[in-house]
Design a protein around this motif. Structure first.
Motif: not given
Ligand code: CP
Length: 300
Positions: A30-36
């Motif tokens: 599963k892609d690790v979606k980055q968020s701020n």
């Protein structure tokens, strides 16, 4: 999922998605979606695992932590929990991970009709619920057996003071496991009858798939009861001794939410034994918490 406060309030489908997402994060599929996003972790009760593993999960997702310590916050000057949370929301914090000794601390807060209330994650409420622990426990069981249906799970120990026991008993029963309980009679809540059967630790021990041990929660036990408590007596009556461990089948696993009272709930040398999944539970906790935080982002 606007908030994550009680696993047992979620539909089975959502829980299974969280389990599968956690395992997909673990195996890299599963892609690790980055968020701020900004997050604050507020622990009004002590913690090592939950606090640090939420921090690692948040860091893995690229989130930024707003450092606030309840001991030096304005809650010490009488500010209400609600006002503290809305203050954090007003300055841009999207999610607050919070542990508190009050059962259901989140119940009035999630009903507040205000745009300033951040999304809330329950990191443990009194002896009520510990939903992220429960999810990581489910992840660990599912990783091992690939199912819940038909598994025989025994939860052993200090049942009445444990939020882990209550969180897990209900959801495991719903997912099709056969749940039984063992431990001191005085620490058996009668309402647990709705989730499983109260028996002895040694009853059908060789048939069990999962033995889930619970910490004796001295901080929630009356002083007089603590004074009378004998670790040695407890260990031989309700602890995982070498003899009990050897009676378990080879495929059985031993779990404990930790911190562990070595030599009390479990013989010291068995914490790292081959059937123990205690440290694997902690590793899985990071992936389970990444799945929770990601689900909150998607629903926001
Ligand atoms: N299992 C658990 O909740 O551990 P901590 O109290 O260290 O967070």
């Amino acid at each position: 999922m606007r908030h994550f406060v009680n696993l047992n309030d979620l539909p089975t489908e959502t829980i299974m998605t969280l389990i599968e997402d956690a395992l997909a994060y673990k195996n890299g599929s599963k892609d690790v979606k980055q968020s701020n996003r900004l997050v604050a972790n507020l622990f009004f009760e002590n913690s090592t695992r939950t606090h640090s593993s939420f921090q690692v999960a948040e860091t893995n997702l690229g989130w930024h932590q707003v450092m606030i310590d309840p001991q030096t916050s304005s809650t010490q000057k009488g500010e209400s929990l609600s006002d503290t949370l809305k203050t954090l929301g007003a300055i841009g914090v999207s999610v607050v991970v919070l542990r508190h000794k009050i059962n259901d601390w989140y119940a009035p807060l999630i009903k507040e009709a205000t745009p300033y209330m951040p999304q809330l994650v329950n990191a443990g409420d009194g002896n009520g619920q510990h939903p992220s622990q429960s999810l990581l426990d489910l992840v660990t069981i599912y990783e091992e057996f690939g199912k819940f249906e038909g598994l025989k799970v025994r939860i052993v120990g200090d049942l009445s003071h444990s939020r882990v026991a209550r969180s897990n008993a209900e959801i495991l029963q719903r997912l099709g496991a056969t749940v039984s309980f063992a431990g001191p009679e005085d620490w058996y809540p009668a309402d647990f009858d709705q989730f499983g059967t109260y028996t002895t630790f040694d009853d059908d021990l060789a048939d069990l798939d999962v033995v889930m041990l619970l910490r004796v929660q001295h901080e929630r036990i009356a002083t007089v009861e603590n004074a009378d408590f004998s670790p040695i007596t407890y260990h031989f009556e309700y602890g995982l001794t070498e003899e009990r461990y050897n009676t378990l089948k080879d495929s059985a696993i031993v779990m404990h939410p930790a911190p562990v009272n070595r030599g009390v709930e479990i013989a010291d040398q068995l914490v790292e034994a081959s059937k123990s999944r205690i440290f694997q539970q902690m590793t899985n906790g990071v992936y389970a918490r990444m799945a929770i935080l990601n689900a909150l982002t998607e629903e926001n």
